[in-house]
Design a protein around this motif. Structure first.
Motif, mmCIF file in Angstrom:
data_model
loop_
_atom_site.group_PDB
_atom_site.id
_atom_site.type_symbol
_atom_site.label_atom_id
_atom_site.label_comp_id
_atom_site.label_asym_id
_atom_site.label_seq_id
_atom_site.Cartn_x
_atom_site.Cartn_y
_atom_site.Cartn_z
ATOM 1 N N PHE A 38 0.797 -1.213 0.000
ATOM 2 C CA PHE A 38 0.000 0.000 0.000
ATOM 3 C C PHE A 38 0.833 1.267 0.000
ATOM 4 C CE2 PHE A 38 -3.271 -2.973 1.475
ATOM 5 C CZ PHE A 38 -4.245 -2.670 0.554
ATOM 6 N N GLU A 39 1.996 1.267 0.621
ATOM 7 C CA GLU A 39 2.810 2.481 0.674
ATOM 8 C C GLU A 39 3.315 2.881 -0.704
ATOM 9 O OE1 GLU A 39 5.700 1.783 3.712
ATOM 10 O OE2 GLU A 39 4.307 2.326 5.311
ATOM 11 N N PRO A 45 -0.293 4.708 6.712
ATOM 12 C CA PRO A 45 -1.133 4.514 7.905
ATOM 13 C C PRO A 45 -1.474 5.837 8.574
ATOM 14 C CG PRO A 45 1.056 3.537 8.207
ATOM 15 C CD PRO A 45 1.014 4.128 6.844
ATOM 16 N N LEU A 46 -2.640 5.894 9.171
ATOM 17 C CA LEU A 46 -3.103 7.094 9.865
ATOM 18 C C LEU A 46 -3.077 6.851 11.371
ATOM 19 C CD1 LEU A 46 -6.261 7.932 7.731
ATOM 20 C CD2 LEU A 46 -3.965 8.851 7.467
ATOM 21 N N SER A 47 -2.779 7.900 12.098
ATOM 22 C CA SER A 47 -2.818 7.794 13.557
ATOM 23 C C SER A 47 -4.274 7.871 14.022
ATOM 24 C CB SER A 47 -2.007 8.925 14.190
ATOM 25 O OG SER A 47 -2.657 10.163 13.969
ATOM 26 N N ALA A 48 -4.491 7.541 15.284
ATOM 27 C CA ALA A 48 -5.845 7.605 15.841
ATOM 28 C C ALA A 48 -6.371 9.038 15.804
ATOM 29 C CB ALA A 48 -5.851 7.062 17.262
ATOM 30 N N ARG A 49 -5.499 10.000 16.068
ATOM 31 C CA ARG A 49 -5.898 11.416 16.037
ATOM 32 C C ARG A 49 -6.324 11.826 14.625
ATOM 33 N NH1 ARG A 49 -3.316 16.289 14.865
ATOM 34 N NH2 ARG A 49 -4.235 18.069 15.917
ATOM 35 N N GLU A 50 -5.578 11.365 13.609
ATOM 36 C CA GLU A 50 -5.917 11.709 12.227
ATOM 37 C C GLU A 50 -7.248 11.075 11.823
ATOM 38 O OE1 GLU A 50 -1.418 12.320 10.471
ATOM 39 O OE2 GLU A 50 -2.326 10.328 10.442
ATOM 40 N N ARG A 51 -7.513 9.872 12.271
ATOM 41 C CA ARG A 51 -8.807 9.250 11.963
ATOM 42 C C ARG A 51 -9.949 10.022 12.610
ATOM 43 N NH1 ARG A 51 -5.596 4.661 12.551
ATOM 44 N NH2 ARG A 51 -6.288 4.273 14.684
ATOM 45 N N ARG A 93 -12.248 10.921 0.893
ATOM 46 C CA ARG A 93 -12.536 10.003 -0.204
ATOM 47 C C ARG A 93 -11.308 9.281 -0.709
ATOM 48 N NH1 ARG A 93 -16.133 14.295 -1.843
ATOM 49 N NH2 ARG A 93 -18.220 13.666 -1.291
ATOM 50 N N ASP A 94 -10.285 10.021 -1.116
ATOM 51 C CA ASP A 94 -9.133 9.384 -1.753
ATOM 52 C C ASP A 94 -7.843 9.967 -1.206
ATOM 53 O OD1 ASP A 94 -7.447 7.979 -3.336
ATOM 54 O OD2 ASP A 94 -7.980 8.968 -5.198
ATOM 55 N N LEU A 95 -7.310 9.348 -0.187
ATOM 56 C CA LEU A 95 -6.092 9.851 0.433
ATOM 57 C C LEU A 95 -4.853 9.545 -0.389
ATOM 58 C CD1 LEU A 95 -6.821 8.984 4.151
ATOM 59 C CD2 LEU A 95 -7.088 11.165 3.007
ATOM 60 N N SER A 96 -4.961 8.697 -1.415
ATOM 61 C CA SER A 96 -3.796 8.385 -2.235
ATOM 62 C C SER A 96 -3.423 9.554 -3.137
ATOM 63 C CB SER A 96 -4.056 7.145 -3.087
ATOM 64 O OG SER A 96 -5.039 7.415 -4.061
ATOM 65 N N GLN A 97 -4.293 10.533 -3.299
ATOM 66 C CA GLN A 97 -4.029 11.697 -4.141
ATOM 67 C C GLN A 97 -3.759 12.944 -3.316
ATOM 68 O OE1 GLN A 97 -3.810 11.450 -7.521
ATOM 69 N NE2 GLN A 97 -4.054 9.277 -7.152
ATOM 70 N N HIS A 134 -0.214 18.258 4.205
ATOM 71 C CA HIS A 134 1.226 18.421 3.972
ATOM 72 C C HIS A 134 1.965 17.118 4.285
ATOM 73 C CE1 HIS A 134 2.157 22.480 2.802
ATOM 74 N NE2 HIS A 134 1.320 22.967 3.703
ATOM 75 N N ARG A 135 1.694 16.563 5.461
ATOM 76 C CA ARG A 135 2.376 15.324 5.853
ATOM 77 C C ARG A 135 2.048 14.189 4.896
ATOM 78 N NH1 ARG A 135 1.556 10.466 7.753
ATOM 79 N NH2 ARG A 135 -0.656 10.703 8.115
ATOM 80 N N LEU A 136 0.772 14.020 4.628
ATOM 81 C CA LEU A 136 0.350 12.923 3.782
ATOM 82 C C LEU A 136 0.839 13.103 2.348
ATOM 83 C CD1 LEU A 136 -1.335 10.390 4.278
ATOM 84 C CD2 LEU A 136 -3.291 11.608 3.368
ATOM 85 N N GLY A 137 0.792 14.322 1.836
ATOM 86 C CA GLY A 137 1.270 14.591 0.490
ATOM 87 C C GLY A 137 2.759 14.325 0.346
ATOM 88 N N ASN A 138 3.537 14.731 1.332
ATOM 89 C CA ASN A 138 4.973 14.481 1.280
ATOM 90 C C ASN A 138 5.286 12.997 1.363
ATOM 91 O OD1 ASN A 138 5.577 17.192 1.014
ATOM 92 N ND2 ASN A 138 5.697 17.508 3.208
ATOM 93 N N GLU A 139 4.559 12.256 2.197
ATOM 94 C CA GLU A 139 4.766 10.812 2.295
ATOM 95 C C GLU A 139 4.356 10.124 0.997
ATOM 96 O OE1 GLU A 139 3.019 9.021 5.746
ATOM 97 O OE2 GLU A 139 4.096 10.370 7.100
ATOM 98 N N THR A 140 3.284 10.600 0.385
ATOM 99 C CA THR A 140 2.828 10.013 -0.881
ATOM 100 C C THR A 140 3.858 10.238 -1.975
ATOM 101 O OG1 THR A 140 0.548 10.437 -0.248
ATOM 102 C CG2 THR A 140 0.953 10.017 -2.554
ATOM 103 N N ARG A 141 4.404 11.450 -2.036
ATOM 104 C CA ARG A 141 5.446 11.749 -3.037
ATOM 105 C C ARG A 141 6.656 10.873 -2.844
ATOM 106 N NH1 ARG A 141 5.595 18.250 -2.878
ATOM 107 N NH2 ARG A 141 3.807 18.637 -4.217
#
Length: 145
Positions: A38-39, A45-51, A93-97, A134-141
């Motif tokens: 998946f990575e 993965p999301l933290s409990a706070r992010e969920r 909806r789509d965290l992969s983007q 920002h965090r998720l976008g950088n990790e996705t890149r």
């Protein structure tokens, strides 16, 4: 004949699966294999706070008040996620983007996300949303490189 062949294959794989489960012949490290799969697609993965925050973002009613108050969002190309309203809607909806939403997250920060949060009638935490994207976008890149 094809149907019979399909049923035989299905029964064979069921028997193999049950045998592996019964004899404990499975490969260890399943969670590592899931993360590896998946990575690379940008799903982290999301933290409990992010969920919990995603649940708050889902309460967006799409009124557009925050977009009207933020002039910096007008410089973002139309093929990107535009505006806090769309950020809130797209984040559920789509965290992969997520990397597509980084320009909008930067525009929110430039507008002053605290002021935009005050405008929001349902109290969407836009500062947290911008930080999350920002965090998720950088990790996705980095996962795609």
């Amino acid at each position: 004949m094809r149907k019979l062949h399909a049923y035989i294959l299905l029964a064979w794989h069921l028997l193999l699966h049950l045998t592996k489960k019964f004899l404990f012949l499975y490969r260890p490290g399943g969670i590592d294999r899931v993360k590896d799969n998946f990575e690379t697609e940008g799903l982290t993965p999301l933290s409990a706070r992010e969920r919990e925050m995603i649940a708050k973002w889902q309460s967006c009613i799409g009124c557009g008040l925050c977009e009207a108050a933020c002039a910096e969002l007008s410089v973002i190309p139309e093929n990107r996620h535009v505006g806090p309203q769309l950020l809130a809607e797209s984040s559920m909806r789509d965290l992969s983007q997520a990397e597509l939403a980084i320009p909008s997250a930067e525009a929110i920060e430039a507008c002053g996300c605290d002021e935009l949060e005050e405008i929001c009638p349902v109290d969407i935490p836009l500062c947290d949303l911008a930080e999350f994207l920002h965090r998720l976008g950088n990790e996705t890149r980095s996962a795609r490189k």
